[in-house]
Design a protein around this motif. Structure first.
Motif, PDB file in Angstrom:
ATOM      1  N   GLY A 243       6.832  17.551   5.108  1.00  0.00           N
ATOM      2  CA  GLY A 243       6.909  18.466   6.252  1.00  0.00           C
ATOM      3  C   GLY A 243       6.657  19.830   5.942  1.00  0.00           C
ATOM      4  O   GLY A 243       5.611  20.172   5.124  1.00  0.00           O
ATOM      5  N   GLU A 244       7.489  20.690   6.239  1.00  0.00           N
ATOM      6  CA  GLU A 244       7.359  22.031   5.996  1.00  0.00           C
ATOM      7  C   GLU A 244       7.730  22.291   4.640  1.00  0.00           C
ATOM      8  O   GLU A 244       7.717  23.575   4.066  1.00  0.00           O
ATOM      9  CB  GLU A 244       8.081  22.972   6.931  1.00  0.00           C
ATOM     10  CG  GLU A 244       7.630  22.865   8.447  1.00  0.00           C
ATOM     11  CD  GLU A 244       6.372  23.367   8.426  1.00  0.00           C
ATOM     12  OE1 GLU A 244       6.010  24.245   7.664  1.00  0.00           O
ATOM     13  OE2 GLU A 244       5.417  22.714   8.989  1.00  0.00           O
ATOM     14  N   GLY A 245       8.561  21.388   3.965  1.00  0.00           N
ATOM     15  CA  GLY A 245       8.787  21.526   2.340  1.00  0.00           C
ATOM     16  C   GLY A 245      10.227  20.994   2.383  1.00  0.00           C
ATOM     17  O   GLY A 245      11.142  20.528   3.055  1.00  0.00           O
ATOM     18  N   ARG A 246      10.378  20.657   1.001  1.00  0.00           N
ATOM     19  CA  ARG A 246      11.648  19.944   0.812  1.00  0.00           C
ATOM     20  C   ARG A 246      12.215  20.605  -0.629  1.00  0.00           C
ATOM     21  O   ARG A 246      11.585  20.767  -1.563  1.00  0.00           O
ATOM     22  CB  ARG A 246      11.441  18.419   0.488  1.00  0.00           C
ATOM     23  CG  ARG A 246      10.956  17.628   1.464  1.00  0.00           C
ATOM     24  CD  ARG A 246      12.135  17.426   2.557  1.00  0.00           C
ATOM     25  NE  ARG A 246      11.783  16.670   3.698  1.00  0.00           N
ATOM     26  CZ  ARG A 246      12.696  15.955   4.422  1.00  0.00           C
ATOM     27  NH1 ARG A 246      13.945  15.901   4.318  1.00  0.00           N
ATOM     28  NH2 ARG A 246      11.935  15.254   5.549  1.00  0.00           N
ATOM     29  N   LYS A 247      13.427  20.556  -0.676  1.00  0.00           N
ATOM     30  CA  LYS A 247      14.422  21.322  -1.854  1.00  0.00           C
ATOM     31  C   LYS A 247      14.441  20.162  -3.053  1.00  0.00           C
ATOM     32  O   LYS A 247      14.526  19.274  -2.720  1.00  0.00           O
ATOM     33  CB  LYS A 247      15.682  21.679  -1.591  1.00  0.00           C
ATOM     34  CG  LYS A 247      16.157  22.536  -2.683  1.00  0.00           C
ATOM     35  CD  LYS A 247      17.793  23.046  -2.176  1.00  0.00           C
ATOM     36  CE  LYS A 247      18.546  24.143  -3.347  1.00  0.00           C
ATOM     37  NZ  LYS A 247      19.607  24.381  -2.776  1.00  0.00           N
ATOM     38  N   LEU A 248      13.938  20.600  -4.184  1.00  0.00           N
ATOM     39  CA  LEU A 248      14.101  19.908  -5.409  1.00  0.00           C
ATOM     40  C   LEU A 248      15.321  20.060  -6.057  1.00  0.00           C
ATOM     41  O   LEU A 248      16.092  21.336  -6.058  1.00  0.00           O
ATOM     42  CB  LEU A 248      12.840  20.027  -6.419  1.00  0.00           C
ATOM     43  CG  LEU A 248      11.373  19.866  -5.754  1.00  0.00           C
ATOM     44  CD1 LEU A 248      10.429  20.182  -6.545  1.00  0.00           C
ATOM     45  CD2 LEU A 248      11.401  18.358  -4.999  1.00  0.00           C
ATOM     46  N   THR A 249      15.633  19.194  -6.901  1.00  0.00           N
ATOM     47  CA  THR A 249      16.685  19.695  -8.053  1.00  0.00           C
ATOM     48  C   THR A 249      16.562  20.559  -9.017  1.00  0.00           C
ATOM     49  O   THR A 249      15.357  20.998  -8.998  1.00  0.00           O
ATOM     50  CB  THR A 249      17.137  18.522  -8.917  1.00  0.00           C
ATOM     51  OG1 THR A 249      16.030  18.110  -9.548  1.00  0.00           O
ATOM     52  CG2 THR A 249      17.584  17.272  -7.858  1.00  0.00           C
ATOM     53  N   GLN A 250      17.415  21.144  -9.750  1.00  0.00           N
ATOM     54  CA  GLN A 250      17.029  22.172 -10.744  1.00  0.00           C
ATOM     55  C   GLN A 250      16.037  21.642 -11.781  1.00  0.00           C
ATOM     56  O   GLN A 250      15.364  22.407 -12.572  1.00  0.00           O
ATOM     57  CB  GLN A 250      18.136  22.535 -11.413  1.00  0.00           C
ATOM     58  CG  GLN A 250      19.470  23.373 -10.400  1.00  0.00           C
ATOM     59  CD  GLN A 250      20.376  23.959 -11.263  1.00  0.00           C
ATOM     60  OE1 GLN A 250      20.853  23.156 -12.564  1.00  0.00           O
ATOM     61  NE2 GLN A 250      21.316  24.877 -10.781  1.00  0.00           N
ATOM     62  N   THR A 251      15.800  20.436 -12.226  1.00  0.00           N
ATOM     63  CA  THR A 251      15.065  19.659 -12.969  1.00  0.00           C
ATOM     64  C   THR A 251      13.605  19.530 -12.480  1.00  0.00           C
ATOM     65  O   THR A 251      12.776  19.150 -12.956  1.00  0.00           O
ATOM     66  CB  THR A 251      15.446  18.557 -13.630  1.00  0.00           C
ATOM     67  OG1 THR A 251      16.038  17.702 -12.331  1.00  0.00           O
ATOM     68  CG2 THR A 251      16.561  18.855 -14.489  1.00  0.00           C
TER      69      THR A 251
ATOM     70  N   VAL B 196       0.417  17.972  -2.387  1.00  0.00           N
ATOM     71  CA  VAL B 196       1.850  18.535  -2.247  1.00  0.00           C
ATOM     72  C   VAL B 196       1.631  19.330  -3.385  1.00  0.00           C
ATOM     73  O   VAL B 196       1.020  18.952  -4.403  1.00  0.00           O
ATOM     74  CB  VAL B 196       2.912  17.809  -2.146  1.00  0.00           C
ATOM     75  CG1 VAL B 196       2.740  17.056  -0.807  1.00  0.00           C
ATOM     76  CG2 VAL B 196       3.038  16.763  -3.268  1.00  0.00           C
ATOM     77  N   ARG B 197       2.570  20.349  -3.808  1.00  0.00           N
ATOM     78  CA  ARG B 197       2.828  21.177  -4.758  1.00  0.00           C
ATOM     79  C   ARG B 197       4.278  21.806  -4.862  1.00  0.00           C
ATOM     80  O   ARG B 197       4.613  21.689  -3.993  1.00  0.00           O
ATOM     81  CB  ARG B 197       1.626  22.288  -4.860  1.00  0.00           C
ATOM     82  CG  ARG B 197       1.889  23.371  -3.766  1.00  0.00           C
ATOM     83  CD  ARG B 197       0.827  24.413  -4.040  1.00  0.00           C
ATOM     84  NE  ARG B 197       0.916  25.622  -2.774  1.00  0.00           N
ATOM     85  CZ  ARG B 197       0.573  26.655  -2.917  1.00  0.00           C
ATOM     86  NH1 ARG B 197      -0.433  27.113  -3.696  1.00  0.00           N
ATOM     87  NH2 ARG B 197       0.624  27.344  -1.736  1.00  0.00           N
ATOM     88  N   VAL B 198       4.522  22.328  -6.110  1.00  0.00           N
ATOM     89  CA  VAL B 198       5.990  22.643  -6.160  1.00  0.00           C
ATOM     90  C   VAL B 198       5.812  24.235  -6.432  1.00  0.00           C
ATOM     91  O   VAL B 198       5.207  24.765  -7.377  1.00  0.00           O
ATOM     92  CB  VAL B 198       6.769  22.165  -7.488  1.00  0.00           C
ATOM     93  CG1 VAL B 198       7.931  22.632  -7.589  1.00  0.00           C
ATOM     94  CG2 VAL B 198       6.527  20.475  -7.602  1.00  0.00           C
ATOM     95  N   VAL B 199       6.627  24.954  -5.527  1.00  0.00           N
ATOM     96  CA  VAL B 199       6.461  26.310  -5.576  1.00  0.00           C
ATOM     97  C   VAL B 199       8.175  26.765  -5.503  1.00  0.00           C
ATOM     98  O   VAL B 199       8.794  26.628  -4.432  1.00  0.00           O
ATOM     99  CB  VAL B 199       5.851  26.885  -4.406  1.00  0.00           C
ATOM    100  CG1 VAL B 199       5.735  28.409  -4.385  1.00  0.00           C
ATOM    101  CG2 VAL B 199       4.446  26.526  -4.467  1.00  0.00           C
ATOM    102  N   LYS B 200       8.610  27.433  -6.686  1.00  0.00           N
ATOM    103  CA  LYS B 200       9.865  27.915  -6.685  1.00  0.00           C
ATOM    104  C   LYS B 200      10.977  27.102  -6.120  1.00  0.00           C
ATOM    105  O   LYS B 200      11.896  27.358  -5.449  1.00  0.00           O
ATOM    106  CB  LYS B 200      10.108  29.322  -5.608  1.00  0.00           C
ATOM    107  CG  LYS B 200       9.006  30.472  -6.194  1.00  0.00           C
ATOM    108  CD  LYS B 200       9.259  31.564  -5.259  1.00  0.00           C
ATOM    109  CE  LYS B 200       8.354  32.847  -5.810  1.00  0.00           C
ATOM    110  NZ  LYS B 200       8.442  33.949  -4.925  1.00  0.00           N
ATOM    111  N   GLY B 201      10.841  25.710  -6.971  1.00  0.00           N
ATOM    112  CA  GLY B 201      11.940  24.888  -6.547  1.00  0.00           C
ATOM    113  C   GLY B 201      11.852  24.196  -5.453  1.00  0.00           C
ATOM    114  O   GLY B 201      12.817  23.484  -4.994  1.00  0.00           O
TER     115      GLY B 201
END
Length: 398
Positions: free
Chosen positions: A9-17, A71-76
């Motif tokens: 969707g608009e984004g999902r929070k990832l873990t610290q790792t 998709v991509r990872v941006v700032k966690g």
């Protein structure tokens, strides 16, 4: 992957790792039907899942979506790539993006552990294109694909238990083929693997090969100063392939072992593999198409193999034809003359070898028979050449 990207969707929070949270992982395993088991129970003991990376089916989809640019990872946070949105509405483009992305996914396809290192995963940048080229030639025995991967990877490592490592390499190739079957890129029987039509088209484009109806080059390759017989090959090649790809084709068609340096020359310009060790002004052969160097019928260039022995070949564009339906290029059309032995000392050394082998009374006769790996000089035939054998070598080389 479409369902996964829509879930992001608009984004999902990832873990610290940088991984999916376990709550999201649980939801996705059910949503995407990945086949993973969370908190597996073995006997009376429950093994708690501590990270989404322990779920290989889910992890494969996540990394696949990243590699395909969805998709991509941006700032966690895991975010959708907006410019990739049109792919989700175009099944053909999404499929090709997924297929192309496989070459970037060694980590997800062949996960490492403290007790196991995948040779296929370590050398995937070399193995993946080699497998595609082999499959592009037509149906291939699965055993040949396993052997190809082993031949590429094994020379780089010292192994305490080569037999076990070979077995694991075979298993990794089988795992890769299973993924390709799921994608619809490969049809698999008990003994052979073959690209599906859609995968043939994708590989053709990636190799720069001509599609039916497009131009195809007929070239003649002649080993300079060869005589009685003149050593030559006639090939049909796609003008869109690179000179680097042409080098691999020439090596297979001529019969060289590809264990020496090489160069292309045209109009005083050198083409090859640039290296700090070269004290030459050189254009990268992997970024130069055959069409750029041979622009019209009658155009010619020189190909030098083994800069020590200096085997120089004249390459002439004889004719521009049309690629035919159902034909996979390159094609070896004709030729004559056996390829000289490697490291014989160039054309002069080859002529001397022939002279000595033809004279049983020569002082060096027995030594040269042994050097050439012959039982007797009668085995040596400089005219030995069959189109069928050369075609098999070309197909095996991809």
């Amino acid at each position: 992957m479409r369902a996964f990207t829509e879930w992001v969707g608009e984004g999902r929070k990832l873990t610290q790792t940088g991984n999916l949270t376990l709550s999201d992982a649980r939801a996705l395993v059910a949503l995407l039907e990945t086949g993973d088991e969370i908190d597996p129970k073995i006997g009376d003991r429950v093994f708690r899942t501590k990270s989404s990376t322990e779920l290989p089916g889910l992890n494969l989809i996540v990394e696949w979506a990243k590699a395909a640019g969805l998709v991509r990872v941006v700032k966690g946070r895991l975010l959708p790539v907006k410019k990739a949105a049109p792919l989700l509405k175009d099944s053909e483009r999404l499929w090709e993006a997924s297929f192309t992305a496989l070459g970037k996914m060694s980590g997800a396809l062949f996960p490492q552990s403290y007790w196991y290192t995948s040779l296929v995963g370590e050398e995937f940048t070399l193995i993946w294109p080699a497998l595609l080229r082999r499959l592009y030639g037509g149906p291939v025995p699965v055993a040949d694909l396993r052997e190809l991967a082993w031949e590429i990877a094994s020379p780089y490592y010292e192994m305490r238990d080569p037999r076990s490592q070979r077995r694991m390499t075979d298993q990794d190739i089988d795992r890769l083929l299973t993924v390709l079957v799921r994608l619809g890129a490969v049809e698999l029987t008990e003994e052979t693997a073959a690209l599906t039509p859609v995968a043939v088209n994708a590989v053709r484009r990636s190799l720069g090969e001509a599609a039916p109806g497009e131009p195809i080059y007929q070239i003649r390759v002649t080993l300079q100063e060869s005589a009685d017989p003149v050593i030559w090959r006639r090939l049909l090649v796609s003008p869109g392939i690179t000179l680097g790809r042409l080098h691999a084709i020439l090596v297979a068609a001529m019969g060289w072992e590809d264990c020496h340096l090489h160069l292309f020359t045209e109009g005083g310009v050198l083409y090859g593999e640039p290296s700090p060790e070269w004290d030459l002004d050189m254009v990268d052969e992997k970024k130069t198409s055959v069409a750029k160097v041979l622009a019209q019928v009658g155009a010619a260039m020189e190909y030098e193999y083994d800069l020590g022995d200096s085997w120089r070949h004249d390459i002439v564009l004889e004719e521009i034809r049309t690629a035919e339906e159902g034909v996979r290029y390159p094609v070896l059309a004709d030729g004559a003359g056996a390829c000289p032995p490697e490291d014989v000392g160039g054309i002069g050394g080859y002529e001397y070898l022939r002279l000595v082998l033809a004279d049983p009374g020569h002082d060096e006769h027995d030594g040269y028979v042994h050097w050439a790996g012959l039982e007797s000089a009668q085995e040596f035939d400089p005219a030995r050449f069959t189109v069928e054998a050369a075609r098999r070598a070309l197909a095996s080389a991809g």
